[in-house]
Design an enzyme around this catalytic site. Sequence first.
Site, mmCIF file in Angstrom:
data_model
loop_
_atom_site.group_PDB
_atom_site.id
_atom_site.type_symbol
_atom_site.label_atom_id
_atom_site.label_comp_id
_atom_site.label_asym_id
_atom_site.label_seq_id
_atom_site.Cartn_x
_atom_site.Cartn_y
_atom_site.Cartn_z
ATOM 1 N N CYS A 1 0.832 -1.200 0.000
ATOM 2 C CA CYS A 1 0.000 0.000 0.000
ATOM 3 C C CYS A 1 0.873 1.260 0.000
ATOM 4 C CB CYS A 1 -0.969 -0.037 1.183
ATOM 5 S SG CYS A 1 -2.402 1.047 0.965
ATOM 6 N N HIS B 1 -3.536 -5.743 1.043
ATOM 7 C CA HIS B 1 -3.243 -6.082 2.434
ATOM 8 C C HIS B 1 -3.643 -7.537 2.691
ATOM 9 C CE1 HIS B 1 -2.317 -2.038 3.881
ATOM 10 N NE2 HIS B 1 -3.356 -1.589 3.208
#
Length: 484
Positions: free
Chosen positions: A333, A430
């Site tokens: 991310c 994630h």
Amino acid sequence: MTRKIMLQGTGSDVGKSVLVAGLCRLASNHGLSVKPFKPQNMSNNAAVADDGGEIGRAQWLQALAARVPSSVHMNPVLLKPQTDVGSQVVVQGRVAGQAKGKEYQALKPSLLGSVMESFEQVSAGADLVIVEGAGSPAEINLRAGDIANMGFATRADVPVVLVGDIDRGGVIASLVGTHAILPGDDRRMVTGYLINKFRGDVTLFDDGIASVRQFTGWPCFGVVPWLKSAGRLPAEDSVVLERLTRGGGKALKVAVPVLSRIANFDDLDPLAAEPDVDIVFVRPGTPLPDDAGLIVIPGSKSTIADLDDFRRQGWDRDLDRHMRRGGRVVGICGGYQMLGSRVADPLGIEGGKREIEGLGLLSVETEMAPEKTVRNSRAWSREYDVALEGYEIHLGKTTGADCSRAPVEIDGRPDGAMSADGRVMGTYLHGLFGSDAYRSALLKSFGIEGGGGNYRRSVDAALDEIALELETVLDRAWLGTLLG
């Protein structure tokens, strides 16, 4: 009728989240329909709820413990710190804006309606709702307009059990002090207390229980020992990172720089659970270790500001040396965004610099945009040809030449980027390391056989162990009232 109880702490990090999770699993094991609820949470460790939208990772875990789908209504107000003085405000799973400290104090009363609406939704059809407070009700300077502790408890008429942490010392003073400074109406909400994180012979605290009773009149509902199984659960707050660091000559050392606005660092928990892996969370002021085989740059709530800090720590030079030694890097991310050549924020969404040079390990660029991606995802690792499950929570779009070597497919579309030599990769997914087959393949690429045990099963077993421990040590009469 739905029974309700609220755990509030004498301070932060006293173990409320774990106790709520344990009580949820205990009630579920007794056949109850139980649900967790936290009116207000402050954390950059967010999860995507099963009904879409963001909630605190702790409430996601508590829903797992309760064996119910997670919902945005379980954590209607989530504050995600972006700077030292301001946070993104997420209401019922959706971004509602940004606020600095004083601005949020003025905003709180207007959020009570959403909190109560969500509480009604969570309570509907449940036998038991276990509510978690935030910080401490003893912070009476924040009492006006409170929605996190006694303000909620008095409005919703939910009885309160205080939790004190004996491991840090001063637990008697913290309980008695809380009693002394709470206003009368708030004090009357407290039905008793729990002592948490006790080590040693519990009878040594008998006089302590008598003293607290003498000063407050409150009964003790149990002395909970140090729960070793809690170490197998995902941690929510960055204050515990030092305790998560492992070290000691394992086959693979994984270094994780602790960014100032680190987010979703529980991505590393499955790797930390592997017996042949050392996880080292590297605090500011400390160089990245030169014997790490893998460096993972985690998520960030403020990519540009954290990239500035990354350079200020000299970690960019450490990273260059790591690459020259043949090391590998994974960015997740915000960490993925940092690995490119440039990060731009033309609309000032992050509230700081509008542009910054990236670390230059991937040929990609990122531009922040106001649309936020929040979703659970099924994915596929092109790198290892295995299935993945995870979630996305991010702003911005990343493009560039190295995206042609996307290491991941998310719901059929390419995601991420990889360097030509395969030693640097980034992704928005994630939960990557939580996929057992992926983790096993990654460890095999480092020469480690036998990794990739069932992480989810380990977490589930830990919840059962905590529930059993609580059933053993908690006051039977109080527990009987709670469970009905």
